[in-house]
Design an enzyme around this catalytic site. Structure first.
Site, mmCIF file in Angstrom:
data_model
loop_
_atom_site.group_PDB
_atom_site.id
_atom_site.type_symbol
_atom_site.label_atom_id
_atom_site.label_comp_id
_atom_site.label_asym_id
_atom_site.label_seq_id
_atom_site.Cartn_x
_atom_site.Cartn_y
_atom_site.Cartn_z
ATOM 1 N N CYS A 24 0.830 -1.208 0.000
ATOM 2 C CA CYS A 24 0.000 0.000 0.000
ATOM 3 C C CYS A 24 0.867 1.261 0.000
ATOM 4 O O CYS A 24 1.577 1.526 0.967
ATOM 5 C CB CYS A 24 -0.905 -0.050 1.234
ATOM 6 S SG CYS A 24 -1.665 1.498 1.694
ATOM 7 N N CYS A 27 0.103 3.758 2.772
ATOM 8 C CA CYS A 27 0.585 3.225 4.058
ATOM 9 C C CYS A 27 2.060 3.564 4.240
ATOM 10 O O CYS A 27 2.501 3.908 5.348
ATOM 11 C CB CYS A 27 0.394 1.710 4.123
ATOM 12 S SG CYS A 27 -1.315 1.175 4.003
#
Length: 99
Positions: A24, A27
């Protein structure tokens, strides 16, 4: 040693859970922001990272549909939840009323 999620979140100190994934992009962008927040707030916050791919039952229990998803707990109670990227200041503003 594994500690139960309940034991981690049942704390007088606010506990910020970061549900994330290695693949991600947002993230990865959030990771240094979380480090800065921890640096600024010190003992007033605990930050725990939970990889949704390695902890699927926990992610399912909390209905994590997208990453990053942040949740703030204190004394075992979920106080706040937000999905998506946040700035350091927005994150601190969400945490500070609960410390």
């Amino acid at each position: 040693m594994k500690t139960s999620f309940g034991a981690l979140t049942d704390s007088e100190t606010p506990v910020l859970i970061d549900f994330h994934a290695s693949w991600c992009g947002p993230c990865q962008t959030l990771a240094p922001i979380l480090q800065d927040v921890k640096k600024d707030l010190g003992e007033n916050i605990k930050i725990i990272k939970v990889d949704v791919d390695k902890n699927k039952p926990l992610a399912a229990k909390f209905k994590v549909r997208g990453v990053p998803t942040l949740m703030l707990f204190k004394n075992g109670q979920q106080l706040w939840r937000k999905s998506g990227l946040m700035t350091k200041n927005d994150l601190k503003e969400a945490i500070l009323p609960h410390k």
